[in-house]
Design an enzyme around this catalytic site. Sequence first.
Site, PDB file in Angstrom:
ATOM      1  N   ASP A  28       0.875  -1.175   0.000  1.00  0.00           N
ATOM      2  CA  ASP A  28       0.000   0.000   0.000  1.00  0.00           C
ATOM      3  C   ASP A  28       0.920   1.235   0.000  1.00  0.00           C
ATOM      4  O   ASP A  28       2.123   1.113   0.278  1.00  0.00           O
ATOM      5  CB  ASP A  28      -0.846  -0.099   1.283  1.00  0.00           C
ATOM      6  CG  ASP A  28      -1.565   1.165   1.622  1.00  0.00           C
ATOM      7  OD1 ASP A  28      -2.295   1.655   0.764  1.00  0.00           O
ATOM      8  OD2 ASP A  28      -1.385   1.678   2.755  1.00  0.00           O
ATOM      9  N   ASP A  30       0.047   5.181   1.081  1.00  0.00           N
ATOM     10  CA  ASP A  30      -0.050   6.139   2.195  1.00  0.00           C
ATOM     11  C   ASP A  30      -0.085   5.416   3.541  1.00  0.00           C
ATOM     12  O   ASP A  30      -0.885   4.506   3.750  1.00  0.00           O
ATOM     13  CB  ASP A  30      -1.318   6.998   2.044  1.00  0.00           C
ATOM     14  CG  ASP A  30      -1.175   7.982   0.900  1.00  0.00           C
ATOM     15  OD1 ASP A  30      -0.546   9.024   1.097  1.00  0.00           O
ATOM     16  OD2 ASP A  30      -1.665   7.672  -0.205  1.00  0.00           O
ATOM     17  N   ASP A 221      -1.976  -0.305   5.754  1.00  0.00           N
ATOM     18  CA  ASP A 221      -2.328   0.287   7.057  1.00  0.00           C
ATOM     19  C   ASP A 221      -3.804   0.619   7.216  1.00  0.00           C
ATOM     20  O   ASP A 221      -4.227   1.038   8.286  1.00  0.00           O
ATOM     21  CB  ASP A 221      -1.553   1.603   7.245  1.00  0.00           C
ATOM     22  CG  ASP A 221      -2.091   2.702   6.348  1.00  0.00           C
ATOM     23  OD1 ASP A 221      -2.324   2.407   5.158  1.00  0.00           O
ATOM     24  OD2 ASP A 221      -2.320   3.825   6.828  1.00  0.00           O
TER      25      ASP A 221
HETATM   26  O1  LIG Z   1      -4.487   3.089  -0.274  1.00  0.00           O
HETATM   27  P1  LIG Z   1      -3.557   4.184   0.143  1.00  0.00           P
HETATM   28  O2  LIG Z   1      -2.340   4.303  -0.706  1.00  0.00           O
HETATM   29  O3  LIG Z   1      -3.212   4.108   1.605  1.00  0.00           O
HETATM   30  O4  LIG Z   1      -4.406   5.519  -0.070  1.00  0.00           O
HETATM   31  C1  LIG Z   1      -5.497   5.844   0.807  1.00  0.00           C
HETATM   32  C2  LIG Z   1      -5.717   7.341   0.790  1.00  0.00           C
HETATM   33  O5  LIG Z   1      -4.431   7.895   1.079  1.00  0.00           O
HETATM   34  C3  LIG Z   1      -4.303   9.315   1.018  1.00  0.00           C
HETATM   35  O6  LIG Z   1      -4.926   9.868   2.153  1.00  0.00           O
HETATM   36  C4  LIG Z   1      -4.304   9.515   3.369  1.00  0.00           C
HETATM   37  O7  LIG Z   1      -2.940  10.023   3.388  1.00  0.00           O
HETATM   38  C5  LIG Z   1      -2.848  11.476   3.348  1.00  0.00           C
HETATM   39  C6  LIG Z   1      -1.373  11.851   3.249  1.00  0.00           C
HETATM   40  O8  LIG Z   1      -0.628  11.320   4.309  1.00  0.00           O
HETATM   41  C7  LIG Z   1      -3.534  12.049   4.591  1.00  0.00           C
HETATM   42  O9  LIG Z   1      -3.480  13.473   4.569  1.00  0.00           O
HETATM   43  C8  LIG Z   1      -5.004  11.582   4.625  1.00  0.00           C
HETATM   44  O10 LIG Z   1      -5.622  12.012   5.827  1.00  0.00           O
HETATM   45  C9  LIG Z   1      -5.083  10.039   4.557  1.00  0.00           C
HETATM   46  O11 LIG Z   1      -6.429   9.600   4.448  1.00  0.00           O
HETATM   47  C10 LIG Z   1      -4.832   9.851  -0.283  1.00  0.00           C
HETATM   48  O12 LIG Z   1      -4.792  11.253  -0.263  1.00  0.00           O
HETATM   49  C11 LIG Z   1      -6.218   9.332  -0.582  1.00  0.00           C
HETATM   50  O13 LIG Z   1      -6.611   9.758  -1.867  1.00  0.00           O
HETATM   51  C12 LIG Z   1      -6.168   7.809  -0.590  1.00  0.00           C
HETATM   52  O14 LIG Z   1      -7.442   7.271  -0.895  1.00  0.00           O
END
Ligand SMILES: O=P(O)(O)OC[C@H]1O[C@H](O[C@H]2O[C@H](CO)[C@@H](O)[C@H](O)[C@H]2O)[C@H](O)[C@@H](O)[C@@H]1O
Length: 282
Positions: A28, A30, A221
């Site tokens: 994954d 983020d 995560d």
């Molecule tokens: O599947 P992932 O790669 O984990 O993506 C899930 C979402 O991640 C991002 O948002 C998350 O991370 C951001 C940066 O650290 C944070 O600001 C936010 O609060 C988190 O939810 C991304 O911006 C989303 O579009 C993804 O869906």
Amino acid sequence: MVRHPSALSKFEQIVAASKGKKIVMFLDYDGTLSPIVDDPDSAFMSDTMRRAVRSVAKPFPTAIVSGRCRDKVFEFVKLAELYYAGSHGMDIKGPAKASRHNKAKAKGVLFQPASEFLPMIEQVHDSLIEKTKCIPGAKVENNKFCVSVHFRCVDEKSWNTLAEIVKAELKEYPKLKLTQGRMVFEIRPTIKWDKGKALEFLLESLGFADCTNVLPVYIGDDRTDEDAFKVLRKRGQGIGILVSKYPKDTNASYSLQEPAEVMDFLLRLVEWERLSRARPKW
Ligand SMILES: O=P(O)(O)OC[C@H]1O[C@H](O[C@H]2O[C@H](CO)[C@@H](O)[C@H](O)[C@H]2O)[C@H](O)[C@@H](O)[C@@H]1O
């Protein structure tokens, strides 16, 4: 709640499970490869993490599976040799160049099971940009086949109002559904496709459908990663690793506390593979 054993302290157990099997890595983005930050556009991956991912992708086929749109996650990761499954697995692409991992079928594979939803997602994105302007800190992100509405920077007192705006918008679109990630509302097509399905699709593309000699390792995560952990449990094959500092209800079998530990785990895997290649086989 039980804390799942650390994938670092149980490293030997994990590699023992890979005996006679090909490890395939699923990562994954983020919260796994990059730390969570306030601004989604600044969730950069460190150069050291990039080097670790590059090293792990040499011996093991490696895919990034993210909620972000594929182009955006590629801009962060910048490794052309990987597979990418963006928009929660709804936009899958393999490396354009042939490598020792990709059998002819997997090279350049492109799969977009939700393409008919593109215009609808555009509409919802544009509309939510307008409707959430009144909520300071709200951020609407276009992830091509899904839309993310972030509330990490929104005052807690306005979370409900924001949720109501999103829910009201969705009433007009019965073919879309709402899920929640880390301080984010995720709007997605109702099709039966998720990160778990993407994992199965990629294994098949790599030539490992119905194989017993493969060990998928998935590290993630977020709630959406649970779909992939569930698939591994159901197959009775593979290792799910949850990235979390706190015990959580999860279908993963192991845990790592933060991206720094993910990097340690990847580097240990690379070193273990190097040593096992060098070891005489008698
Ligand atoms: O599947 P992932 O790669 O984990 O993506 C899930 C979402 O991640 C991002 O948002 C998350 O991370 C951001 C940066 O650290 C944070 O600001 C936010 O609060 C988190 O939810 C991304 O911006 C989303 O579009 C993804 O869906």
